[in-house]
Design an enzyme around this catalytic site. Structure first.
Site, PDB file in Angstrom:
ATOM      1  N   ASP A 103       0.841  -1.200   0.000  1.00 23.37           N
ATOM      2  CA  ASP A 103       0.000   0.000   0.000  1.00 23.37           C
ATOM      3  C   ASP A 103       0.873   1.246   0.000  1.00 23.37           C
ATOM      4  O   ASP A 103       1.921   1.278   0.663  1.00 23.37           O
ATOM      5  CB  ASP A 103      -0.865   0.062   1.267  1.00 23.37           C
ATOM      6  CG  ASP A 103      -2.050  -0.880   1.216  1.00 23.37           C
ATOM      7  OD1 ASP A 103      -2.200  -1.590   0.212  1.00 23.37           O
ATOM      8  OD2 ASP A 103      -2.806  -0.914   2.205  1.00 23.37           O
ATOM      9  N   LYS A 149       1.894   4.572   1.495  1.00 15.62           N
ATOM     10  CA  LYS A 149       1.754   5.189   2.819  1.00 15.62           C
ATOM     11  C   LYS A 149       1.598   6.687   2.626  1.00 15.62           C
ATOM     12  O   LYS A 149       2.558   7.395   2.325  1.00 15.62           O
ATOM     13  CB  LYS A 149       2.954   4.884   3.712  1.00 15.62           C
ATOM     14  CG  LYS A 149       2.738   5.319   5.154  1.00 15.62           C
ATOM     15  CD  LYS A 149       3.897   4.944   6.037  1.00 15.62           C
ATOM     16  CE  LYS A 149       3.536   5.122   7.509  1.00 15.62           C
ATOM     17  NZ  LYS A 149       2.972   6.444   7.823  1.00 15.62           N
ATOM     18  N   ARG A 165      -6.330   8.607  14.883  1.00 19.24           N
ATOM     19  CA  ARG A 165      -5.580   7.460  15.400  1.00 19.24           C
ATOM     20  C   ARG A 165      -5.646   7.402  16.925  1.00 19.24           C
ATOM     21  O   ARG A 165      -5.687   6.323  17.514  1.00 19.24           O
ATOM     22  CB  ARG A 165      -4.122   7.568  14.943  1.00 19.24           C
ATOM     23  CG  ARG A 165      -3.186   6.581  15.595  1.00 19.24           C
ATOM     24  CD  ARG A 165      -1.801   6.671  14.997  1.00 19.24           C
ATOM     25  NE  ARG A 165      -0.831   5.919  15.772  1.00 19.24           N
ATOM     26  CZ  ARG A 165       0.347   5.540  15.318  1.00 19.24           C
ATOM     27  NH1 ARG A 165       0.711   5.857  14.094  1.00 19.24           N
ATOM     28  NH2 ARG A 165       1.178   4.876  16.082  1.00 19.24           N
TER      29      ARG A 165
END
Length: 541
Positions: A209, A211, A231
């Site tokens: 993926d 980032k 987060r």
């Protein structure tokens, strides 16, 4: 409970090396908390304040009043005082905050002041982090530790889990399941120095993926109710109306999505990170306890150019033209079905079918290190942070940093000069700790400050640098020791961002010490021009 008793527990935990002994001390303190004190005490014992932002920095912790001769504070009083500090805003806020801080510290004994400084500075290094506190909660509540750990993963909030365990036992802990609308601790990635190392950890084939250089978001949707969390599980729904609009347009009724939001320029490249980060910044952000109420409000939001106010009325987008684009890389819940334990390949297939390719992060399956290296180079060339290599058969390990996800980023390092050092607190009390870092200015012959760090310092380095910088000291203050600009230190960092705080206009992101350079003089340190070249995306000369 008296605040002094909690401070005494913290000091005892600091002085204790054995894990079991630490857990015993913490569990005894938890058992002594009243119902209205559990959330506060659990936060303090883990080295955190309940309030995520207080407006009190290192500068505010200087010139504190003398300690009180006798203890008078209890936990609820301390928490109320800090809450009042956190809510100060507007004209005259700096003076008001300073007065409130002085009033709190004036009532604290020397031991209490030490703990308060550690809490405000985030340096209460007593060896009692979340994992140890989970063990202590289980022991204090006399419940199985796996129940506490699972609840902590689902809730992402140690304080809420501690309250549930100590007031409701195993039954209350069992209620912490994946619930749409309540954020859970995100799965995290280990770090590797290269894609070869990452593939060695995940195995192949693997998925790579991109980032993104954005902010982590977790989006929950239940019908028309949508909530967006960071987060750290702060509710930022009202800050990101365009993310809400994008998810509202999806066909599913119930979703829990994991991804990133990022500000892009006209060419589709990432804007400076702080522009993205500023969209998520909230004063006095609250976790999910306040989020459930907000989610219902957001359901009534209109277009992506508006944000709901506290009474449900749409207000202008507070950030004007700086828009965020969401990209998702995982799907944790879909229309009543939890996907946490499903293999990544199944979750990602459902994600692609649900949100469509336009909202899925850049992703490619690779079989070899060469293919992974190509994906990594493409991500970096596009201005992104790097890649995350993922094992496609792994479940979503909420709250864990395992080998199933491994991030790889370009490693920036600079040789900088130490301009000053701050005395440490908590576990680092008595050592010179936080380094003021400067780049060489070839035009003036001086140095331009780029920021501070105490990351990467071992006890051995702390001892060495305390002795070294006292030798170089030209001004010894109670808080900061200014030194001759002679010592070169190699600093690793994740990027350079614009900063109005420092005279050079730039600052390092996530700076950390690699090593001291005895082989280099200050005249050989990297220049501010090299730093600005990295900021501009150009290779340094």
């Amino acid at each position: 409970m008296r605040f002094l008793d909690l401070a005494a527990t913290s000091a005892a935990v600091t002085a204790t090396s054995g894990r079991k002994a630490k857990v015993d001390l913490l569990a005894a303190a938890l058992r002594g908390l009243g119902i209205d004190e559990i959330s506060i005490g659990a936060a303090y014992l883990s080295g955190e304040l309940r309030q995520r932002q207080t407006g009190v920095g290192y500068a505010g912790l200087r010139d504190l009043p003398p300690p009180a001769p006798e203890p008078t504070l209890d936990l609820v009083e301390v928490d109320a005082a800090i809450e009042e500090l956190a809510e100060v805003a507007g004209a005259g806020s700096q003076a008001r905050r300073r007065a409130l801080l002085a009033a709190l510290f004036a009532r604290a004994t020397a031991d209490e002041q030490r703990m308060l400084v550690g809490l405000f500075s985030g340096e209460l290094r007593q060896g009692a982090q979340a994992g140890l506190l989970a063990d202590a909660v289980a022991r204090a509540a006399e419940v199985p530790l796996p129940l506490v750990r699972r609840a902590l993963l689902m809730a992402g909030d140690l304080r809420a889990v501690a309250v549930a365990a100590l007031t409701g036992g195993a039954v209350a802990l069992g209620e912490f399941t994946l619930r749409v609308g309540r954020p859970l601790a995100p799965m995290l990635a280990q770090s590797a120095g290269s894609v070869d190392e990452a593939l060695a950890a995940t195995g192949s084939p693997a998925v790579v993926d991109v980032k993104l250089d954005g902010i982590r978001i977790q989006v929950h949707r239940s019908g028309g109710d949508i909530a967006v969390f960071t987060r750290s599980l702060d509710d930022i729904t009202v800050r990101v109306p365009e993310v809400v609009a994008a998810v509202r347009a999806l066909p599913a009724r119930e979703l829990v999505l994991d991804g990133e939001a990022i500000a892009l320029d006209a060419a589709g490249r990432p804007r400076p990170f702080q522009e993205t980060a500023s969209r998520a910044a909230t004063r006095g952000a609250r976790r999910q306890a306040a989020g459930a109420a907000r989610a219902a409000v957001v359901a009534s939001a209109g277009t992506a150019g508006t944000a709901p106010t506290g009474d449900g009325v749409a207000a202008p987008d507070p950030v004007g033209a700086t828009r965020l684009t969401p990209y998702f890389f995982d799907l944790l819940h879909l229309d009543g079905a939890d996907l946490l334990d499903a293999p990544g390949r199944e979750r990602w297939s459902a994600l692609a079918a649900t949100v469509g390719p336009a909202l899925v992060v850049g992703r490619v399956e690779v079989d070899t290190a060469e293919e992974a290296a190509t994906a990594f180079a493409a991500a970096v060339d596009a201005g992104q942070e790097g890649v995350v290599v993922k094992a496609p058969e792994a479940p979503y390990d909420a709250g864990r940093r395992g080998a199933a996800w491994v991030k790889v980023k370009p490693r920036h390092t600079l040789d900088l000069v130490v301009l000053a050092v701050e005395w440490g607190s908590g576990r680092r009390r008595g050592w010179l700790s936080n380094l003021h870092l400067g780049a060489r200015d070839p035009e003036t012959g001086g140095f331009v400050m780029l920021g501070k760090t105490f990351k990467g310092l071992t006890d051995e380095l702390l001892r060495w640098q305390t002795e070294r910088f006292l030798e170089l000291a030209v001004e010894r203050g109670e808080w900061v020791v200014r030194v001759r600009p002679e010592q070169v230190v190699e600093i690793a960092f994740d990027g350079v961002q614009t900063s109005s705080r420092y005279p050079g206009g730039v600052a390092l992101r996530f700076a950390r010490v690699v090593r001291y350079r005895a082989d280099k003089s200050a005249a050989e340190a990297d220049t501010i021009d090299a730093v600005r070249a990295i900021h501009a995306g150009r290779p340094s000369q």
